[in-house]
Design a protein around this motif. Structure first.
Motif, PDB file in Angstrom:
ATOM      1  N   LYS A  57       0.832  -1.215   0.000  1.00 13.72           N
ATOM      2  CA  LYS A  57       0.000   0.000   0.000  1.00 13.72           C
ATOM      3  C   LYS A  57       0.867   1.266   0.000  1.00 13.72           C
ATOM      4  CE  LYS A  57      -4.332  -1.634   1.049  1.00 13.72           C
ATOM      5  NZ  LYS A  57      -4.239  -2.993   0.601  1.00 13.72           N
ATOM      6  N   ARG A  58       2.193   1.110   0.161  1.00  8.33           N
ATOM      7  CA  ARG A  58       3.037   2.287   0.380  1.00  8.33           C
ATOM      8  C   ARG A  58       3.149   3.200  -0.827  1.00  8.33           C
ATOM      9  NH1 ARG A  58       7.866  -0.336   3.813  1.00  8.33           N
ATOM     10  NH2 ARG A  58       6.495  -1.119   5.438  1.00  8.33           N
ATOM     11  N   GLN A  59       2.939   2.656  -2.002  1.00 10.15           N
ATOM     12  CA  GLN A  59       3.112   3.466  -3.208  1.00 10.15           C
ATOM     13  C   GLN A  59       1.896   4.340  -3.490  1.00 10.15           C
ATOM     14  OE1 GLN A  59       6.057   3.752  -4.494  1.00 10.15           O
ATOM     15  NE2 GLN A  59       6.634   2.261  -2.940  1.00 10.15           N
ATOM     16  N   GLN A  60       0.784   4.086  -2.810  1.00  6.99           N
ATOM     17  CA  GLN A  60      -0.423   4.834  -3.157  1.00  6.99           C
ATOM     18  C   GLN A  60      -0.325   6.286  -2.683  1.00  6.99           C
ATOM     19  OE1 GLN A  60      -3.898   3.257  -1.270  1.00  6.99           O
ATOM     20  NE2 GLN A  60      -2.855   2.912   0.651  1.00  6.99           N
ATOM     21  N   ARG A  61      -1.045   7.153  -3.349  1.00  5.71           N
ATOM     22  CA  ARG A  61      -1.070   8.547  -2.938  1.00  5.71           C
ATOM     23  C   ARG A  61      -2.373   8.806  -2.183  1.00  5.71           C
ATOM     24  NH1 ARG A  61      -4.674  11.036  -6.301  1.00  5.71           N
ATOM     25  NH2 ARG A  61      -4.154  13.116  -5.618  1.00  5.71           N
ATOM     26  N   PHE A  62      -2.368   9.887  -1.411  1.00  2.00           N
ATOM     27  CA  PHE A  62      -3.578  10.246  -0.673  1.00  2.00           C
ATOM     28  C   PHE A  62      -4.669  10.744  -1.605  1.00  2.00           C
ATOM     29  CE2 PHE A  62      -1.118  10.211   3.234  1.00  2.00           C
ATOM     30  CZ  PHE A  62      -2.073   9.863   4.177  1.00  2.00           C
ATOM     31  N   THR A  63      -5.871  10.249  -1.425  1.00  3.95           N
ATOM     32  CA  THR A  63      -7.042  10.856  -2.045  1.00  3.95           C
ATOM     33  C   THR A  63      -7.496  11.955  -1.094  1.00  3.95           C
ATOM     34  OG1 THR A  63      -7.691   8.773  -3.057  1.00  3.95           O
ATOM     35  CG2 THR A  63      -9.420  10.438  -2.803  1.00  3.95           C
ATOM     36  N   THR A  64      -7.670  13.180  -1.608  1.00  6.66           N
ATOM     37  CA  THR A  64      -7.975  14.291  -0.709  1.00  6.66           C
ATOM     38  C   THR A  64      -9.399  14.804  -0.894  1.00  6.66           C
ATOM     39  OG1 THR A  64      -6.971  15.773  -2.327  1.00  6.66           O
ATOM     40  CG2 THR A  64      -5.593  15.093  -0.486  1.00  6.66           C
ATOM     41  N   ILE A  65     -10.010  15.136   0.235  1.00  6.49           N
ATOM     42  CA  ILE A  65     -11.345  15.738   0.258  1.00  6.49           C
ATOM     43  C   ILE A  65     -11.183  17.076   0.988  1.00  6.49           C
ATOM     44  CG2 ILE A  65     -13.731  15.489   1.080  1.00  6.49           C
ATOM     45  CD1 ILE A  65     -13.164  12.424   1.291  1.00  6.49           C
ATOM     46  N   ALA A  66     -11.669  18.170   0.405  1.00 10.04           N
ATOM     47  CA  ALA A  66     -11.571  19.468   1.076  1.00 10.04           C
ATOM     48  C   ALA A  66     -12.941  20.111   1.161  1.00 10.04           C
ATOM     49  CB  ALA A  66     -10.603  20.387   0.338  1.00 10.04           C
ATOM     50  N   LEU A  67     -13.190  20.776   2.293  1.00  7.32           N
ATOM     51  CA  LEU A  67     -14.488  21.423   2.513  1.00  7.32           C
ATOM     52  C   LEU A  67     -14.276  22.866   2.961  1.00  7.32           C
ATOM     53  CD1 LEU A  67     -14.503  18.363   4.098  1.00  7.32           C
ATOM     54  CD2 LEU A  67     -16.940  18.770   3.783  1.00  7.32           C
ATOM     55  N   MET A  93      -7.690  25.794  -1.734  1.00  5.09           N
ATOM     56  CA  MET A  93      -7.695  24.473  -1.088  1.00  5.09           C
ATOM     57  C   MET A  93      -8.672  23.538  -1.814  1.00  5.09           C
ATOM     58  SD  MET A  93      -8.711  23.622   2.873  1.00  5.09           S
ATOM     59  CE  MET A  93     -10.389  24.225   2.895  1.00  5.09           C
ATOM     60  N   LEU A  94      -9.860  24.019  -2.142  1.00  5.90           N
ATOM     61  CA  LEU A  94     -10.844  23.194  -2.861  1.00  5.90           C
ATOM     62  C   LEU A  94     -10.287  22.805  -4.232  1.00  5.90           C
ATOM     63  CD1 LEU A  94     -14.282  24.937  -2.074  1.00  5.90           C
ATOM     64  CD2 LEU A  94     -13.096  23.180  -0.786  1.00  5.90           C
ATOM     65  N   ALA A  95      -9.595  23.738  -4.872  1.00  4.00           N
ATOM     66  CA  ALA A  95      -9.062  23.481  -6.213  1.00  4.00           C
ATOM     67  C   ALA A  95      -8.017  22.367  -6.193  1.00  4.00           C
ATOM     68  CB  ALA A  95      -8.454  24.765  -6.783  1.00  4.00           C
ATOM     69  N   GLU A  96      -7.263  22.254  -5.096  1.00  2.00           N
ATOM     70  CA  GLU A  96      -6.202  21.246  -4.963  1.00  2.00           C
ATOM     71  C   GLU A  96      -6.750  19.843  -4.713  1.00  2.00           C
ATOM     72  OE1 GLU A  96      -2.772  20.895  -4.777  1.00  2.00           O
ATOM     73  OE2 GLU A  96      -2.686  22.840  -5.761  1.00  2.00           O
ATOM     74  N   ALA A  97      -7.992  19.760  -4.191  1.00  2.49           N
ATOM     75  CA  ALA A  97      -8.503  18.481  -3.680  1.00  2.49           C
ATOM     76  C   ALA A  97      -9.065  17.600  -4.788  1.00  2.49           C
ATOM     77  CB  ALA A  97      -9.582  18.744  -2.639  1.00  2.49           C
ATOM     78  N   ASP A  98      -9.037  16.275  -4.567  1.00  5.42           N
ATOM     79  CA  ASP A  98      -9.678  15.348  -5.507  1.00  5.42           C
ATOM     80  C   ASP A  98     -11.202  15.503  -5.438  1.00  5.42           C
ATOM     81  OD1 ASP A  98      -7.261  14.022  -6.371  1.00  5.42           O
ATOM     82  OD2 ASP A  98      -7.172  13.165  -4.356  1.00  5.42           O
ATOM     83  N   TYR A  99     -11.708  15.707  -4.233  1.00  3.26           N
ATOM     84  CA  TYR A  99     -13.147  15.932  -4.028  1.00  3.26           C
ATOM     85  C   TYR A  99     -13.312  17.257  -3.294  1.00  3.26           C
ATOM     86  CZ  TYR A  99     -13.686  10.992  -5.160  1.00  3.26           C
ATOM     87  OH  TYR A  99     -13.658   9.775  -5.798  1.00  3.26           O
ATOM     88  N   ALA A 100     -14.054  18.180  -3.901  1.00  7.69           N
ATOM     89  CA  ALA A 100     -14.243  19.502  -3.299  1.00  7.69           C
ATOM     90  C   ALA A 100     -15.689  19.651  -2.844  1.00  7.69           C
ATOM     91  CB  ALA A 100     -13.901  20.581  -4.311  1.00  7.69           C
ATOM     92  N   VAL A 101     -15.849  20.153  -1.622  1.00  8.66           N
ATOM     93  CA  VAL A 101     -17.202  20.375  -1.104  1.00  8.66           C
ATOM     94  C   VAL A 101     -17.351  21.843  -0.731  1.00  8.66           C
ATOM     95  CG1 VAL A 101     -18.899  19.774   0.665  1.00  8.66           C
ATOM     96  CG2 VAL A 101     -17.306  18.025  -0.170  1.00  8.66           C
ATOM     97  N   GLN A 102     -18.308  22.500  -1.349  1.00  8.95           N
ATOM     98  CA  GLN A 102     -18.632  23.879  -0.980  1.00  8.95           C
ATOM     99  C   GLN A 102     -19.805  23.834  -0.006  1.00  8.95           C
ATOM    100  OE1 GLN A 102     -19.210  26.516  -4.326  1.00  8.95           O
ATOM    101  NE2 GLN A 102     -20.423  27.961  -3.100  1.00  8.95           N
ATOM    102  N   ILE A 103     -19.592  24.406   1.170  1.00 12.49           N
ATOM    103  CA  ILE A 103     -20.660  24.454   2.176  1.00 12.49           C
ATOM    104  C   ILE A 103     -21.449  25.742   1.946  1.00 12.49           C
ATOM    105  CG2 ILE A 103     -21.151  24.584   4.655  1.00 12.49           C
ATOM    106  CD1 ILE A 103     -19.961  21.880   3.986  1.00 12.49           C
ATOM    107  N   PRO A 104     -22.768  25.647   1.747  1.00  8.77           N
ATOM    108  CA  PRO A 104     -23.530  26.874   1.464  1.00  8.77           C
ATOM    109  C   PRO A 104     -23.649  27.775   2.691  1.00  8.77           C
ATOM    110  CG  PRO A 104     -25.006  24.983   1.616  1.00  8.77           C
ATOM    111  CD  PRO A 104     -23.605  24.449   1.759  1.00  8.77           C
ATOM    112  N   SER A 105     -23.881  29.038   2.446  1.00  8.52           N
ATOM    113  CA  SER A 105     -24.012  30.012   3.535  1.00  8.52           C
ATOM    114  C   SER A 105     -25.324  29.786   4.286  1.00  8.52           C
ATOM    115  CB  SER A 105     -23.973  31.422   2.955  1.00  8.52           C
ATOM    116  OG  SER A 105     -24.476  32.335   3.893  1.00  8.52           O
ATOM    117  N   LYS A 106     -25.263  29.996   5.600  1.00  7.79           N
ATOM    118  CA  LYS A 106     -26.459  29.819   6.428  1.00  7.79           C
ATOM    119  C   LYS A 106     -27.452  30.965   6.207  1.00  7.79           C
ATOM    120  CE  LYS A 106     -27.605  28.873  11.273  1.00  7.79           C
ATOM    121  NZ  LYS A 106     -27.063  28.792  12.647  1.00  7.79           N
ATOM    122  N   HIS A 107     -26.913  32.140   5.856  1.00  9.35           N
ATOM    123  CA  HIS A 107     -27.786  33.313   5.813  1.00  9.35           C
ATOM    124  C   HIS A 107     -28.100  33.808   4.402  1.00  9.35           C
ATOM    125  CE1 HIS A 107     -27.727  33.429  10.090  1.00  9.35           C
ATOM    126  NE2 HIS A 107     -26.408  33.477  10.122  1.00  9.35           N
TER     127      HIS A 107
END
Ligand SMILES: [Mg+2]
Length: 284
Positions: free
Chosen positions: A200-210, A219-233
């Motif tokens: 497993k050592r050769q694998q790279r990290f899969t990244t999730i950013a929120l 940070m979102l642009a760098e991630a494999d999975y990007a999550v935008q949290i909507p504004s509360k207001h």
């Protein structure tokens, strides 16, 4: 149960993992428990100082690593690395701004803790932590437009930037949450994957950013999975960036965080067996 695939999660705090108004993360508890169970590292990425982040982590125990001052400083396993500018550069630049503009200039690095408390509205204990800055310095001033323009020019000359946050103009380096995330992945790869089985050592990290704000975009642009949290207001949510794997969480704050993280983990590693117990009983 250790994860069979290397995944790391990077999250903004205010308005993302923490509720915009109450600072509670209770609604994200199911997904947070799942991360702990799977040994998936969770990294806090914030404009707060390391002292503020460490204080949050002492009481919550949520994070495996910390990125503070908008990417200028990184802490993992007790090792702190400062990627932002040296404090001497910040001080020299601020002094040059001070002598060039026509209004008085002070900053978090030049005033007492009591004044930081007054300026921020924080209790003294919190103000002390907010004042422990490695590589950025919020200015305390009442600038005219021409002062801001002049200060920006001086900052640029020293390879710094003047960023307008909610309340302050902050003198900081050109580092961003995205660059700091890349560096943290390199460091995680050394410490985390070292312990992994050889195959497993050769694998790279899969990244999730929120994140929820423009300063989270790198940070979102760098991630494999990007999550935008909507504004509360603000009811209208427009995607902040183009990203092949961007999703906008169905709810603001920790409730949306919980749903998005669980959905992505279901997609990457399969559904959580704990949440399927009931159906197994029904069909068993
Ligand atoms: Mg935020």
């Amino acid at each position: 149960m250790p994860q069979s695939r290397a995944i790391a999660i990077f999250t903004d705090l205010d308005g993302t993992l923490l509720d915009h108004d109450t600072y509670s993360w209770t609604d994200a508890r199911p997904a947070l428990d799942r991360l702990k169970q799977l040994s998936i590292p969770l990294i806090a990425v914030s404009s707060k100082t390391l002292a503020e982040l460490e204080h949050i982590n002492q009481t919550s125990g949520l994070f495996d690593g910390l990125i503070g001052e908008n990417g200028g400083v990184i802490a993992l396993n007790g090792n702190v690395e400062q990627y932002g500018p040296a404090s001497e550069t910040v001080d020299r630049t601020r002094e040059e701004i001070k002598s060039a503009v026509t209004v008085p200039v002070e900053s978090f690095r030049t005033v007492s803790q009591e004044i930081i408390a007054t300026e921020t509205g924080l209790p003294l204990e919190d103000a002390i932590r907010a004042g422990q800055r490695h590589c950025s310095d919020p200015l305390i001033w009442q600038p005219a437009a021409k002062d801001i323009a002049l200060a920006r020019k001086i900052a640029e000359k020293h390879d710094l930037t003047l960023v307008k946050g909610g309340r302050f103009h902050t003198l900081c380096g050109p580092s961003s949450k995205g660059q700091a995330m890349r560096r943290m992945v390199e460091r995680l790869s050394v410490t985390w994957l070292e312990d992994a089985p050889e195959n497993k050592r050769q694998q790279r990290f899969t990244t999730i950013a929120l994140g929820d704000s423009p300063n989270d975009i790198p940070m979102l642009a760098e991630a494999d999975y990007a999550v935008q949290i909507p504004s509360k207001h603000d009811k209208r949510t427009v995607a902040m960036l183009d990203h092949p794997n961007l999703r906008i969480a169905p709810r603001p704050g920790p409730a949306g965080w919980n749903k998005a993280v669980n959905d992505i983990l279901d997609q990457i590693i399969g559904p959580d067996p704990n949440t399927n117990k009931n159906s197994e009983v029904l069909h068993g």
